[in-house]
Each structure stands twice: as C-alpha cells, then as structure tokens.
Design a protein around this motif. Sequence first.
Motif, PDB file in Angstrom:
ATOM      1  N   THR A  67     -12.939   0.217   1.645  1.00  0.00           N
ATOM      2  CA  THR A  67     -12.626  -0.763   0.608  1.00  0.00           C
ATOM      3  C   THR A  67     -13.178  -0.303  -0.733  1.00  0.00           C
ATOM      4  O   THR A  67     -14.113   0.491  -0.791  1.00  0.00           O
ATOM      5  N   THR A  69     -13.682  -2.388  -4.740  1.00  0.00           N
ATOM      6  CA  THR A  69     -13.565  -3.690  -5.405  1.00  0.00           C
ATOM      7  C   THR A  69     -13.663  -3.524  -6.911  1.00  0.00           C
ATOM      8  O   THR A  69     -14.520  -2.800  -7.406  1.00  0.00           O
ATOM      9  N   THR A 127     -10.275  -6.962  -4.021  1.00  0.00           N
ATOM     10  CA  THR A 127     -10.625  -5.823  -3.180  1.00  0.00           C
ATOM     11  C   THR A 127      -9.380  -5.167  -2.622  1.00  0.00           C
ATOM     12  O   THR A 127      -8.438  -5.843  -2.211  1.00  0.00           O
ATOM     13  N   ARG A 129      -8.093  -2.647   0.447  1.00  0.00           N
ATOM     14  CA  ARG A 129      -8.562  -2.363   1.802  1.00  0.00           C
ATOM     15  C   ARG A 129      -7.630  -1.370   2.468  1.00  0.00           C
ATOM     16  O   ARG A 129      -6.421  -1.424   2.279  1.00  0.00           O
ATOM     17  N   GLU A 131      -7.199   0.613   6.441  1.00  0.00           N
ATOM     18  CA  GLU A 131      -7.651   0.874   7.802  1.00  0.00           C
ATOM     19  C   GLU A 131      -7.192   2.262   8.215  1.00  0.00           C
ATOM     20  O   GLU A 131      -6.023   2.604   8.045  1.00  0.00           O
ATOM     21  N   THR A 137      -3.975  -1.820   0.795  1.00  0.00           N
ATOM     22  CA  THR A 137      -3.407  -3.149   0.585  1.00  0.00           C
ATOM     23  C   THR A 137      -4.445  -4.028  -0.097  1.00  0.00           C
ATOM     24  O   THR A 137      -5.647  -3.810   0.049  1.00  0.00           O
ATOM     25  N   LYS A 138      -3.946  -5.017  -0.828  1.00  0.00           N
ATOM     26  CA  LYS A 138      -4.839  -5.964  -1.495  1.00  0.00           C
ATOM     27  C   LYS A 138      -5.385  -6.899  -0.424  1.00  0.00           C
ATOM     28  O   LYS A 138      -4.633  -7.483   0.351  1.00  0.00           O
ATOM     29  N   SER A 139      -6.685  -7.043  -0.363  1.00  0.00           N
ATOM     30  CA  SER A 139      -7.329  -7.829   0.681  1.00  0.00           C
ATOM     31  C   SER A 139      -7.393  -9.291   0.294  1.00  0.00           C
ATOM     32  O   SER A 139      -7.641  -9.633  -0.859  1.00  0.00           O
ATOM     33  N   ASP A 140      -7.208 -10.166   1.288  1.00  0.00           N
ATOM     34  CA  ASP A 140      -7.326 -11.606   1.070  1.00  0.00           C
ATOM     35  C   ASP A 140      -8.767 -12.072   1.258  1.00  0.00           C
ATOM     36  O   ASP A 140      -9.109 -13.189   0.895  1.00  0.00           O
ATOM     37  N   GLN A 141      -9.594 -11.223   1.846  1.00  0.00           N
ATOM     38  CA  GLN A 141     -10.989 -11.582   2.100  1.00  0.00           C
ATOM     39  C   GLN A 141     -11.802 -11.477   0.818  1.00  0.00           C
ATOM     40  O   GLN A 141     -11.460 -10.734  -0.088  1.00  0.00           O
TER      41      GLN A 141
END
Length: 183
Positions: A67, A69, A127, A129, A131, A137-141
Amino acid sequence: MNRNILITLLLLSLATGLKAAAPETNGGAALDWSAFQAIAQKNIFDPTRVGGRSRTSSVRKAAVVRTFTFRGTIDDTALFTGEGTPRKGYVKPGDLINGFKVMKITLHSVKLTGPDGNILVLKTDDTMRREEDGPWTKSDQAAPPPVASSDTKTDGSATSSGAAPAGGLNDVLEKLRQRHKQE
C-alpha cells in the motif's frame, strides 16, 4: 516285576504323548515393526508426539499486500507514505511513485496517471492497494497510521539525522513546511 516295568513304560509313553500334543507357547515367528506401530503412535509419554492425524491439506500463504497513502500537500509538493514512496516521502509534478506519474497537485488532492494511462485522483488519506503482483486499486479501508522513522528513538525524540518525531502526521507536515520554506 514285569508288571512294574510295564506300568513304567506305559506312563513314560503317555507323558511323551501329552508333551507332543501340548501347544508350544514360548516359540513363534519373529515380530516385525508393524506389530509395535500402534504402541509407538499412541504413546502418551512421548515428548515429541504432535497429534494423531496426519494433515494432507496444504496451508495457504497469506497474500502479500502493498500500500501507499497520499497524506497531504505543501504548495506544489505531495507527501506519500508506504511502499515504493521516495525516501523523504514527498514528490513533485512529473515524479513517479509505484509506476504512477504525478500530474497535478492541489491543496487537498493529487492527480496521478497510471501505467495503463488511466487518470486517478487521490484525496488526503486515500490509499492505493495491491495484492501480490495484481493491479493497483483505490482502497476503501482507512489509511494505516504513518510509521515512525527508523531514525526515531524509543522515547519519541528524533536523532540528529532530522527525522520527524513519532508524534503524528501533523509533526511530519510541519517539518516538511519548514524545509520547503528554507529551500
């Protein structure tokens, strides 16, 4: 006397006949390991015993997640934290970060162009992310908290290399503002 000899011979023949008819208990075939395997497997006193069942299913490794940010801006400089970011953490328009080219920096966002040509806008604390070796991809967390620098002592005070104290993101941004003014 004949009679005594005859009785003796009869008793001797009966005794040998009984001995031949009796099964032999102390002899027999030699035992191999399979006869004792159950004892070895169920030995509750064995300190190396780990369980009764063998595991045939393979254990899956956790996916490697990377990740980075976007933390904020100072004038025309954007601050990033995470993997693949520059050592100092800040970038300017035209710089690359994890294959993304920084196109434009505004007060609360940064515009990036991906390796495939897609345009992406990140707002403060957004953020990205990835894998394994998959796409970014844009993270939802929620963004992970910034990690203290390795140059920071355990009591929170910075060493002479000019690292930011572990006090938080505001301290880091303030240091960057001061550096930018000095330049």
